[in-house]
Write a protein that holds these residues in place. Structure first.
Motif, PDB file in Angstrom:
ATOM      1  N   LEU A 168       2.520   1.586  -3.514  1.00  0.00           N
ATOM      2  CA  LEU A 168       1.579   1.949  -4.565  1.00  0.00           C
ATOM      3  C   LEU A 168       0.996   3.349  -4.382  1.00  0.00           C
ATOM      4  CD1 LEU A 168      -0.353  -1.382  -5.204  1.00  0.00           C
ATOM      5  CD2 LEU A 168       1.453  -0.337  -6.586  1.00  0.00           C
ATOM      6  N   SER A 169       1.046   3.875  -3.183  1.00  0.00           N
ATOM      7  CA  SER A 169       0.524   5.225  -2.962  1.00  0.00           C
ATOM      8  C   SER A 169       1.364   6.267  -3.682  1.00  0.00           C
ATOM      9  CB  SER A 169       0.453   5.535  -1.467  1.00  0.00           C
ATOM     10  OG  SER A 169       1.750   5.602  -0.920  1.00  0.00           O
ATOM     11  N   VAL A 170       2.601   5.921  -3.993  1.00  0.00           N
ATOM     12  CA  VAL A 170       3.466   6.833  -4.738  1.00  0.00           C
ATOM     13  C   VAL A 170       2.990   6.959  -6.179  1.00  0.00           C
ATOM     14  CG1 VAL A 170       5.848   7.165  -5.552  1.00  0.00           C
ATOM     15  CG2 VAL A 170       5.416   6.291  -3.256  1.00  0.00           C
ATOM     16  N   MET A 190       0.834  -1.200   0.000  1.00  0.00           N
ATOM     17  CA  MET A 190       0.000   0.000   0.000  1.00  0.00           C
ATOM     18  C   MET A 190       0.874   1.257   0.000  1.00  0.00           C
ATOM     19  SD  MET A 190      -3.023   1.142   2.642  1.00  0.00           S
ATOM     20  CE  MET A 190      -1.934   1.447   4.002  1.00  0.00           C
ATOM     21  N   SER A 191       1.919   1.275   0.792  1.00  0.00           N
ATOM     22  CA  SER A 191       2.768   2.473   0.832  1.00  0.00           C
ATOM     23  C   SER A 191       3.545   2.647  -0.469  1.00  0.00           C
ATOM     24  CB  SER A 191       3.710   2.418   2.032  1.00  0.00           C
ATOM     25  OG  SER A 191       4.600   1.346   1.894  1.00  0.00           O
ATOM     26  N   ALA A 215      -3.453   3.854  -4.802  1.00  0.00           N
ATOM     27  CA  ALA A 215      -3.488   3.897  -3.341  1.00  0.00           C
ATOM     28  C   ALA A 215      -4.852   3.437  -2.825  1.00  0.00           C
ATOM     29  CB  ALA A 215      -3.166   5.301  -2.841  1.00  0.00           C
ATOM     30  N   PHE A 216      -5.916   3.814  -3.528  1.00  0.00           N
ATOM     31  CA  PHE A 216      -7.258   3.404  -3.108  1.00  0.00           C
ATOM     32  C   PHE A 216      -7.406   1.887  -3.166  1.00  0.00           C
ATOM     33  CE2 PHE A 216     -11.550   2.163  -4.383  1.00  0.00           C
ATOM     34  CZ  PHE A 216     -12.255   2.561  -3.267  1.00  0.00           C
ATOM     35  N   ALA A 256      -5.011  -0.366  -3.172  1.00  0.00           N
ATOM     36  CA  ALA A 256      -4.115  -0.972  -2.187  1.00  0.00           C
ATOM     37  C   ALA A 256      -4.694  -0.840  -0.781  1.00  0.00           C
ATOM     38  CB  ALA A 256      -2.736  -0.322  -2.262  1.00  0.00           C
ATOM     39  N   ALA A 257      -5.319   0.296  -0.478  1.00  0.00           N
ATOM     40  CA  ALA A 257      -5.937   0.486   0.844  1.00  0.00           C
ATOM     41  C   ALA A 257      -7.134  -0.438   1.013  1.00  0.00           C
ATOM     42  CB  ALA A 257      -6.349   1.937   1.021  1.00  0.00           C
ATOM     43  N   GLN A 297      -5.722  -3.776   1.729  1.00  0.00           N
ATOM     44  CA  GLN A 297      -5.196  -3.783   3.089  1.00  0.00           C
ATOM     45  C   GLN A 297      -6.319  -3.881   4.111  1.00  0.00           C
ATOM     46  OE1 GLN A 297      -2.289  -4.260   4.093  1.00  0.00           O
ATOM     47  NE2 GLN A 297      -2.422  -3.734   6.243  1.00  0.00           N
ATOM     48  N   ASP A 318      -3.409   8.251  -6.690  1.00  0.00           N
ATOM     49  CA  ASP A 318      -4.532   8.061  -5.778  1.00  0.00           C
ATOM     50  C   ASP A 318      -5.336   6.805  -6.087  1.00  0.00           C
ATOM     51  OD1 ASP A 318      -3.851  10.328  -4.427  1.00  0.00           O
ATOM     52  OD2 ASP A 318      -5.224  11.642  -5.546  1.00  0.00           O
TER      53      ASP A 318
END
Length: 185
Positions: A96-98, A93-94, A104-105, A107-108, A111, A101
């Protein structure tokens, strides 16, 4: 420290007792394991590590918290890999947040799902019968007696004579009776 001592001292003894015995009863296992036999052996190893750590922390947990969890060794076998998956999900998640958005969504969301599965596993073990057992007050000499029993058990497992193991079981039974006879509530 107690878990580390338990793993380094008891795990090799338990591994030799159970896994070597497994090879004695199933001589075809050693050279060419099937995939399932290797997974079963790995699972047994992981359980023996968890059991060794649990046994050596048990007297201190009972002394300080006045309760212990009988399912802890089995819980460790399931929850440690599940926690690893959750941690790798957080790393993913961290990373892919790079990328943005949207990544990151997703991946979150993954998670969150992994953490819900982890919590469901934890809740399952917490709801088992006798998930937590209250222990009356233990004095320091009772904790020391438990560790002396562990030392005796290590010597007996190291010698691995069935006559000695039977004598050991009798000694442990008598010691446990004495230990719990002198509880101060």
């Amino acid at each position: 420290v107690s878990a580390l001592v338990g793993i380094t001292s008891f795990y090799p003894l338990l591994r030799n007792l159970f896994l070597t015995g497994m090879e004695r009863f199933h001589p075809g296992l050693h050279p060419s394991y099937s995939w399932w036999e290797r997974r079963l052996r790995d699972l047994l190893r992981f359980f023996l590590v968890s059991l060794s750590a649990w046994l050596f922390t048990l007297p201190l947990v009972a002394y300080y918290f006045r309760e212990f969890q009988p399912w802890q060794a089995l819980t460790g076998v399931v929850l440690v890999p599940a926690t690893s998956v959750v941690m790798y999900g957080a790393l993913l998640m961290s990373l892919l947040s790079v990328l943005g958005d949207v990544m990151a969504f997703y991946a979150a969301t993954l998670q969150e799902y992994l953490m819900n599965v982890h919590d469901a596993i934890l809740l399952f073990f917490a709801r088992l019968p006798f998930a937590s057992v209250r222990v009356p007050f233990l004095s320091l000499w009772q904790v020391a007696l438990l560790y002396l029993i562990y030392a005796q058990m290590a010597v007996m497992l190291w010698r691995s004579s069935w006559r000695i193991l039977r004598l050991f079981l009798l000694t442990v039974t008598l010691s446990m009776v004495l230990l719990f006879l002198f509880f101060r509530c």
